[in-house]
Write a protein that holds these residues in place. Structure first.
Motif, PDB file in Angstrom:
ATOM      1  N   ARG A  35       1.862  -6.186   3.230  1.00 42.36           N
ATOM      2  CA  ARG A  35       0.415  -6.338   3.269  1.00 42.36           C
ATOM      3  C   ARG A  35       0.022  -7.758   2.897  1.00 42.36           C
ATOM      4  O   ARG A  35       0.742  -8.463   2.194  1.00 42.36           O
ATOM      5  CB  ARG A  35      -0.242  -5.332   2.327  1.00 42.36           C
ATOM      6  N   TRP A  98      -3.118  -3.874   5.699  1.00 43.63           N
ATOM      7  CA  TRP A  98      -3.260  -2.968   4.564  1.00 43.63           C
ATOM      8  C   TRP A  98      -2.007  -2.138   4.325  1.00 43.63           C
ATOM      9  O   TRP A  98      -1.667  -1.841   3.179  1.00 43.63           O
ATOM     10  CB  TRP A  98      -4.456  -2.038   4.793  1.00 43.63           C
ATOM     11  N   ARG A 103      -4.018  -2.635  10.116  1.00 45.85           N
ATOM     12  CA  ARG A 103      -4.597  -3.926   9.778  1.00 45.85           C
ATOM     13  C   ARG A 103      -6.012  -4.021  10.359  1.00 45.85           C
ATOM     14  O   ARG A 103      -6.374  -3.288  11.288  1.00 45.85           O
ATOM     15  CB  ARG A 103      -3.739  -5.090  10.280  1.00 45.85           C
TER      16      ARG A 103
END
Length: 265
Positions: A35, A98, A103
């Motif tokens: 991430r 994330w 994303r």
């Protein structure tokens, strides 16, 4: 829309063919897709859908509509048929991953050359009635991406975004060579803001530890491009005149292919 859905589904099915997304596969790639933020810059070519420039309200009388209601010379409703030309498109986005498969992006999408090429169908003006204008558009989107597991070194993705578009169109020129070589009507351009959305599918190819090459197909709806009410300049063999005319509008949907470089911080 039917053309878009067929193209989008075909591209997405190829991108995800032979891919069975499983929790185990996602977890296996978590180390590779940590991430964090990233920057993406890209460019490509878009092919706008066929559309028509028409009155915002064909029954307007104060000021009068440019085309008016009813059929034109070719049997279709009065208007100018054709749309926007093939054009370049540029992307700049800041994103955040994330999870290994999810994303998001804040995307700016610029269309620097939104040129209109169409044929109007005014009654009694001959079969050849070219219509031309130029413009541009800037759109902002919030985009959500879902990444599939890698196939060898290639990773497919799909995405969808919502936002708004600000478009502008210069003065619109209507020519009537069947009347005379200099017979022309020039109407006002305009600016407009519309709700916009996009759907995309593509693949990511790693270039280095922090750099990926994204190749994508995208369908975008930038809403309605409008011209303002204003004075139309009319040139005919009998002379020149000005006439107050109501505004017109044209829809802008397009298909595009883009290449982007995505740098992970």
């Amino acid at each position: 829309m039917n053309t878009f859905y067929a193209s989008f589904l075909a591209f997405a099915s190829v991108a995800f063919s032979s891919v069975a997304v499983s929790p185990a596969a996602v977890l296996a790639e978590s180390e590779e897709q940590a991430r964090g933020p990233y920057l993406r810059l890209g460019a490509g070519v878009q092919w706008p859908e066929t559309s028509a420039l028409k009155d915002q309200r064909c029954s307007s009388t104060s000021p009068p509509a440019l085309f008016g209601c009813g059929p034109g010379d070719d049997g279709r409703s009065l208007g100018a048929y054709g749309g926007f030309d093939q054009a370049p498109v540029v992307d700049a986005a800041i994103g955040y991953r994330w999870t290994s498969w999810l994303r998001t992006e804040a995307l700016l999408n610029w269309s620097p050359q939104l040129n209109v090429s169409a044929q109007s169908n005014f009654l009694g003006a001959g079969p050849n009635q070219p219509v031309r204008s130029s413009g541009n558009g800037l759109a902002g989107f919030g985009v959500l991406y879902v990444d599939g597991p890698s196939i060898a070194t290639v990773r497919p993705f799909i995405g969808a975004g919502l936002g708004a578009a600000r478009t502008s169109l210069a003065d619109v020129t209507y020519r009537f060579p069947a009347i005379s070589s200099d017979a022309v009507t020039v109407t006002s351009g305009g600016r407009s803001t519309s709700f916009a959305y996009l759907l995309t599918a593509g693949v990511s190819i790693p270039v280095s530890e922090k750099l990926d090459l994204d190749l994508a197909y995208r369908w975008t709806d930038l809403g309605t491009v409008k011209t303002n009410a204003g004075s139309a300049k009319i040139v005919r063999p009998a002379g020149r005149s000005n006439l107050e005319i109501a505004g017109t509008e044209i829809d802008l949907q397009s298909q595009a292919v883009l290449a982007s470089l995505r740098f992970r911080f």
